[in-house]
Write an enzyme that holds these catalytic residues in place. Structure first.
Site, PDB file in Angstrom:
ATOM      1  N   LEU A 200       0.862  -1.193   0.000  1.00 52.70           N
ATOM      2  CA  LEU A 200       0.000   0.000   0.000  1.00 52.70           C
ATOM      3  C   LEU A 200       0.890   1.231   0.000  1.00 52.70           C
ATOM      4  O   LEU A 200       1.760   1.355   0.865  1.00 52.70           O
ATOM      5  CB  LEU A 200      -0.870   0.031   1.265  1.00 52.70           C
ATOM      6  CG  LEU A 200      -1.899  -1.084   1.458  1.00 52.70           C
ATOM      7  CD1 LEU A 200      -2.439  -1.060   2.890  1.00 52.70           C
ATOM      8  CD2 LEU A 200      -3.050  -0.946   0.461  1.00 52.70           C
ATOM      9  N   HIS A 201       0.721   2.115  -0.974  1.00 50.35           N
ATOM     10  CA  HIS A 201       1.512   3.341  -0.943  1.00 50.35           C
ATOM     11  C   HIS A 201       0.810   4.552  -1.558  1.00 50.35           C
ATOM     12  O   HIS A 201       1.317   5.652  -1.495  1.00 50.35           O
ATOM     13  CB  HIS A 201       2.853   3.134  -1.655  1.00 50.35           C
ATOM     14  CG  HIS A 201       2.725   3.084  -3.146  1.00 50.35           C
ATOM     15  ND1 HIS A 201       2.304   1.955  -3.803  1.00 50.35           N
ATOM     16  CD2 HIS A 201       2.920   4.024  -4.094  1.00 50.35           C
ATOM     17  CE1 HIS A 201       2.260   2.203  -5.106  1.00 50.35           C
ATOM     18  NE2 HIS A 201       2.628   3.451  -5.315  1.00 50.35           N
TER      19      HIS A 201
END
Ligand code: UD1
Length: 362
Positions: A200-201
């Site tokens: 997740l970014h």
């Protein structure tokens, strides 16, 4: 013929590697590799060059992090000097990161031809910085290489001359096919038999404290049934530290890890029971590998991974993430196929067009 490649951020490196290799095999082609320095940590950049066999960059602009305007404007002013000095016949740009659009803009102003690898993808969501980068880069490009038919449709709708557009397939999959045997060979011994793999970014997921907290909570819940391996992007790690969010429970099998190098991550993907992500490239890699993918976004610029592949959009809905994981664990994961032309030869097609095209324009 002088070709200059521009890379800057992690997902660019595996796209450039096969194109550089394919052009190396062509006669009378000289290549220069420019790294903008958008990503600079060893495990976000150097390790990818090593593993992918990419030559060290000839030039590093060392722009580093900053606001979008700062990062983009620094690349523009530093890259202009490089183009003026090298006078390339073509500049090849990759994907949708800030380095991509900055380099394309410099070339358009200097009347240097731009080839965009991974053209035509659209999420139709301009709140995503990458969508703005995609739209502008495609308008500025002279050659547009699309990974799937939807890219051609989008470009046509935007009025781009179809003669510039070439459906070549997916260069990321070229790299995957070449590296998969090595990745599997290097898989760690102590890996759990079944696990979920998470990345997740995106700002939409990690820059919103309440949402990031709920995501971490869901991952902890899932980890009670299925170990969760989560290599954490620097942007995400900063937020977790800043907001004091971390996995504090003793019964939790949620493992927060350092960002993984290419081979390790590919190996982990290939054996995962399910992948939960907001990345673009990982939606494609899981589709090729036939691994179930849950994408934590409301939309995707890669719709073929949903219509043909294993991808399911779960949006900002923790209940849906839980339900989809249950579905996978119950053996009812969405089946998928590999899209046309994702066959390991996209870069050969690109090299053929660039070298042939240049001859007709000369
Ligand atoms: C960029 C791309 C995104 C891509 C992602 C892959 C844009 C607009 N976004 O997002 O499309 O999916 O790369 O990783 O170009 N940082 C480090 N070390 C690094 C790089 C970044 O610590 O080597 C930290 C910095 O604090 C930086 C933050 O991560 O401010 C974000 O980096 P940035 O390059 O701005 O965007 P990404 O989120 O990595």
């Amino acid at each position: 013929m002088e070709i200059l490649h521009v890379v800057g951020a992690r997902p660019n490196f595996m796209k450039a590697a096969p194109v550089v290799r394919a052009l190396n095999a062509c006669e009378q082609v000289r290549q220069t590799l420019v790294h903008t320095g958008q990503h600079y940590d060893f495990n976000m950049s150097d390790v990818f060059f090593q593993e992918l066999g990419l030559p060290a960059p000839d030039i590093n602009l060392e722009v580093g992090s900053g606001s979008h305007a700062q990062q983009t404007s620094q690349i523009i002013s530093k890259f202009e000097a490089v183009v003026l000095d090298r006078k390339p016949d073509y500049v090849v740009v990759y994907g949708d990161v800030n380095s991509t659009v900055a380099a394309a803009l410099v070339c358009a102003k200097l009347m240097v031809r731009v080839a965009h690898v991974e053209a035509g993808l659209r999420s139709f969501d301009r709140a995503m910085p990458e969508e703005v980068n995609r739209l502008l880069t495609d308008q500025l490009s002279d050659l547009l290489f699309t990974p799937s038919e939807d890219g051609n449709d989008n470009l046509k709708r935007e009025g781009i001359d179809p003669a510039k557009v070439h459906l070549v397939g997916n260069v990321m999959i070229d790299t995957l096919i070449r590296m998969l045997p090595k990745a599997v060979e290097r898989l760690p011994q102590h890996l759990p038999k079944d696990y979920a793999l998470v990345t997740l970014h995106r700002p939409s997921n990690v820059d919103d404290m309440d949402w990031l907290k709920s995501l971490l909570k869901v991952l902890e819940d899932i980890s009670r049934e299925l170990p969760v391996l989560f290599p954490v992007h620097p942007r995400t790690r900063q937020r977790l530290v800043e907001w004091g969010i971390c996995s504090g429970r003793h019964d939790s099998a949620l493992q927060l890890l350092e960002p993984a190098p290419y081979l390790e991550f590919l190996g982990l993907q290939s054996r995962a029971r399910v992948v939960i992500t907001d990345s673009g490239g990982i939606q494609e890699e899981t589709t090729f590998l036939g691994v179930p993918c849950l994408t934590v976004r409301e939309n995707t610029e890669r719709p073929i991974t949903v219509s043909v592949g294993t991808n399911v959009l779960v949006g900002r809905d923790t209940q849906q993430i839980r339900q989809e994981v249950e579905r996978v664990l119950a053996g009812r994961a969405k089946p998928g196929k590999v899209p046309p032309l994702w066959d390991g030869h996209a870069a050969d097609r690109i090299a053929a067009v660039i070298t042939g095209h240049s001859a007709t324009l000369a």
